[in-house]
Design an enzyme around this catalytic site. Structure first.
Site, PDB file in Angstrom:
ATOM      1  N   GLN A 166      32.580  42.180  47.230  1.00  0.00           N
ATOM      2  CA  GLN A 166      32.367  43.637  48.154  1.00  0.00           C
ATOM      3  C   GLN A 166      31.320  43.859  48.298  1.00  0.00           C
ATOM      4  O   GLN A 166      30.917  44.852  49.034  1.00  0.00           O
ATOM      5  CB  GLN A 166      33.155  44.202  47.475  1.00  0.00           C
ATOM      6  CG  GLN A 166      34.980  44.449  47.472  1.00  0.00           C
ATOM      7  CD  GLN A 166      35.434  44.003  48.771  1.00  0.00           C
ATOM      8  OE1 GLN A 166      34.824  44.806  49.652  1.00  0.00           O
ATOM      9  NE2 GLN A 166      36.684  43.629  48.349  1.00  0.00           N
ATOM     10  N   CYS A 174      45.624  43.918  45.511  1.00  0.00           N
ATOM     11  CA  CYS A 174      44.977  42.909  44.951  1.00  0.00           C
ATOM     12  C   CYS A 174      44.620  42.784  43.570  1.00  0.00           C
ATOM     13  O   CYS A 174      44.350  42.058  41.977  1.00  0.00           O
ATOM     14  CB  CYS A 174      44.065  41.880  45.336  1.00  0.00           C
ATOM     15  SG  CYS A 174      44.972  41.048  46.530  1.00  0.00           S
ATOM     16  N   HIS A 211      39.688  42.539  41.183  1.00  0.00           N
ATOM     17  CA  HIS A 211      40.362  42.142  42.069  1.00  0.00           C
ATOM     18  C   HIS A 211      41.490  40.837  41.073  1.00  0.00           C
ATOM     19  O   HIS A 211      41.082  40.433  39.819  1.00  0.00           O
ATOM     20  CB  HIS A 211      39.643  41.280  43.222  1.00  0.00           C
ATOM     21  CG  HIS A 211      39.978  40.691  44.528  1.00  0.00           C
ATOM     22  ND1 HIS A 211      41.055  39.471  44.286  1.00  0.00           N
ATOM     23  CD2 HIS A 211      40.626  41.424  45.313  1.00  0.00           C
ATOM     24  CE1 HIS A 211      41.730  39.410  45.067  1.00  0.00           C
ATOM     25  NE2 HIS A 211      41.566  40.125  46.107  1.00  0.00           N
ATOM     26  N   ASP A 218      31.684  39.164  41.170  1.00  0.00           N
ATOM     27  CA  ASP A 218      31.763  38.694  41.722  1.00  0.00           C
ATOM     28  C   ASP A 218      31.496  40.259  42.554  1.00  0.00           C
ATOM     29  O   ASP A 218      31.879  40.692  42.967  1.00  0.00           O
ATOM     30  CB  ASP A 218      33.522  38.965  41.747  1.00  0.00           C
ATOM     31  CG  ASP A 218      34.599  39.031  43.277  1.00  0.00           C
ATOM     32  OD1 ASP A 218      33.440  38.657  43.737  1.00  0.00           O
ATOM     33  OD2 ASP A 218      35.065  39.409  43.092  1.00  0.00           O
ATOM     34  N   LYS A 261      33.290  38.402  54.353  1.00  0.00           N
ATOM     35  CA  LYS A 261      33.329  39.727  54.086  1.00  0.00           C
ATOM     36  C   LYS A 261      31.635  40.419  54.409  1.00  0.00           C
ATOM     37  O   LYS A 261      31.351  41.651  54.032  1.00  0.00           O
ATOM     38  CB  LYS A 261      34.080  39.924  52.982  1.00  0.00           C
ATOM     39  CG  LYS A 261      34.858  39.709  52.113  1.00  0.00           C
ATOM     40  CD  LYS A 261      35.811  41.112  51.322  1.00  0.00           C
ATOM     41  CE  LYS A 261      36.613  40.298  50.173  1.00  0.00           C
ATOM     42  NZ  LYS A 261      37.674  40.757  50.820  1.00  0.00           N
TER      43      LYS A 261
END
Lengths: 144, 398
Positions: B192, B353, B112, B189, B215
């Site tokens: 998600q 993105c 991303h 990261d 999220k």
């Protein structure tokens, strides 16, 4: 305008866009035009000689409205003087923004006469015009 | 599952854009309303009762986050405005001071923007190299490819746990283990992944991990920066100001507070953090394993149905998360999204993105369905029926 006719014209220009090809000829001015809020991305190439638009080509990936609008715009602008081109663009913008405009000048461009009903697609129809205005400005600057 | 908990689902919509943000359950909304209505004071001002309550609630969320990702210490949990801010804080507040010109950071082309642009910026500033771990035929990261990609110059591997277009769950434990054997830091990261699969920072042994509350059923504007305590100690705050200083005088001597407050300058997003606590409790109640299993079943169901539609090209046929990216042959993804919107189906169209992925995949834009536990088989049936008729799409997309 009949809705089916409108749809057919738009889809035809979307699926078989006119003047969609790459140009390496250095006499053409180039500008990229894209919408911030979406993913439409079009490169316009224009050849102007003696203040007359001799040719326009485009490349890129964009939605049905943007692509067809580009194809129709190009078809209508080739052969026009810069003054006529600016007039055409002004009428098109007026139509999209629900102001007075001349149908006769816009020709097939009037397929977007109801686009104002879908606010999020107005920018799609206007996308190639944004690029074209950029190119006309570029030409003026070069001429000075 | 649990659809009755989500006020947004009272409307007639099918929400398939959960990788962008998830819907919020009523308990999270109520918790924030309760704060604003009943004890809406600032944090860290325990001189009066309601402020004391704010502190308790705010710090309680820290405790919940710590347990949720199985961190060792409370000080390892820093609240940020989101995943993006947390990534920037680590790149600029930690790695900028550590890396030297020529040092190498490895990412992939499916990251991303928030895990790409801070590195690009540092490369420009400090002369570090940003290189890419090659993706395999499925656009996955494999341990083998990591092994091949590292060089003696590699100092950092910065990856998403689950990517937002391909949806692959990376073998992070193995990658981190291998990286540490070569003295390479790993930044993960987890935006998600954290609301979808279990996260255990100790088991992973990850150095830094970041994610966003929104999220995972929490409010927008809240994120978490996790770092191993000894590393976080050396992170330089990007923001200076109230709340984070111990004292300062007119000779410009400044003494900063300890972790985690040192990295939380200014009045924090108190309502958001408190609401986030409620989201964690909510997810714990359902159970992340239950969520992961259900998502997997839904995904299999969706893929099987999509495969039966000849005019679809599925980009990530095989992936373990609830993310499915595809295109309708010959129709721009955004037009399909407009068409589905006419039937109140929310899907994402675009490059998501991940702008450098397109060269790898050969597709610039796609439609993305991202599932969560409140999605249903019936919703998938509705979607599939609309997608199966290409003439209808062409007719109605304008």
């Amino acid at each position: 305008m009949d809705e089916n006719v409108r749809r057919e014209i738009i889809l035809d220009h979307y699926q078989n866009p006119k003047n969609k090809e790459s140009i390496t000829d250095e006499r053409y001015l180039k500008a990229n035009t894209n919408n911030e809020s979406c993913i439409d991305n079009i490169d316009l190439y224009v050849l102007i000689e003696n203040d007359v638009i001799q040719d326009i080509k485009f490349q890129g990936e964009a939605c049905a409205i943007s692509t067809s609008s580009t194809s129709i715009m190009i078809t209508n602008l080739i052969g026009k003087t810069l003054v006529e081109a600016r007039e055409y663009i002004a009428h098109f913008e007026a139509m999209v923004n629900e102001l007075a405009y001349d149908e006769a000048i816009l020709k097939e461009g009037i397929v977007y006469s109801t686009i104002y009903k879908q606010n999020n697609r107005k920018t799609c129809a206007l996308l190639p015009y944004k690029g074209m205005l950029k190119l006309l400005k570029q030409y003026d600057t070069l001429k000075k | 599952m649990h659809r009755e908990d989500f006020p947004m689902l009272d409307q007639d919509i099918v929400y398939f854009d959960n990788a962008a943000t998830t819907l919020k359950p009523k308990c999270v909304i109520d918790k924030m309303v309760d704060y604003y209505s009943n004890y809406g004071a600032s944090a860290h001002r325990g001189d009066y009762d309601i402020s004391y309550k704010v502190d308790q609630e705010y710090e309680n969320t820290r405790e919940l986050v710590k347990d949720f990702i199985h961190a060792r210490f409370l000080e390892e949990i820093v609240f940020t405005s989101g995943d993006t801010e947390a990534l920037n804080m680590i790149v600029r507040g930690f790695f900028e001071n550590l890396l030297e010109p020529g040092d190498e950071v490895l990412i992939t082309k499916s990251e991303h923007a928030s895990n790409v642009l801070p590195w690009f910026s540092l490369a420009k500033k400090n002369g570090i190299q940003v290189n890419y771990i090659p993706l395999d035929d499925h656009y996955y990261v494999t341990l083998d490819n990591v092994k091949k990609a590292i060089t003696p110059k590699t100092k950092v591997i910065s990856l998403a746990y689950i990517t937002n277009v391909i949806g692959d769950i990376r073998p992070m434990k193995e990658i981190i283990h291998f990286a540490h054997e070569h003295n390479i830091f790993v930044l993960l990261d987890a935006a998600q992944s954290v609301g979808h699969i279990k996260t255990d920072v100790q088991d992973l042994d990850v150095d830094f991990l970041v994610f966003s509350a929104h999220k995972m059923c929490g409010p927008t504007g809240v994120g978490v920066l996790y770092g191993k305590k000894e590393l976080l100690e050396t992170v330089e705050p990007l923001l200076l100001g109230g709340g984070m200083n111990e004292s300062f005088d007119n000779e410009q001597a400044v003494y900063l507070k300890d972790l985690p407050t040192r990295l939380e300058a200014g009045t924090p997003n108190v309502a958001g953090v408190i609401g986030f606590g409620s989201a964690i409790l909510y997810l714990n109640q359902i159970g992340l394993d239950t969520i992961a299993d259900y998502e997997k079943e839904l995904r299999t169901y969706l893929i099987d149905k999509l495969l039966a539609i000849p005019h679809l090209d599925i980009i990530n046929l095989e992936s373990d998360s609830g993310i499915v990216s595809f295109n309708v042959n010959g129709i721009f993804s955004q037009d399909v999204a407009y068409y589905l919107n006419k039937y109140n189906i929310c899907v994402r169209a675009g490059n998501h993105c991940a702008k450098i992925l397109k060269k790898e995949v050969g597709v610039a834009n796609s439609l993305r369905i991202s599932l969560y536990f409140y999605n249903t088989y019936e919703e998938i049936d509705a979607l599939v029926e609309l997608l199966s008729d290409k003439d209808k799409i062409l007719k109605e997309m304008l």
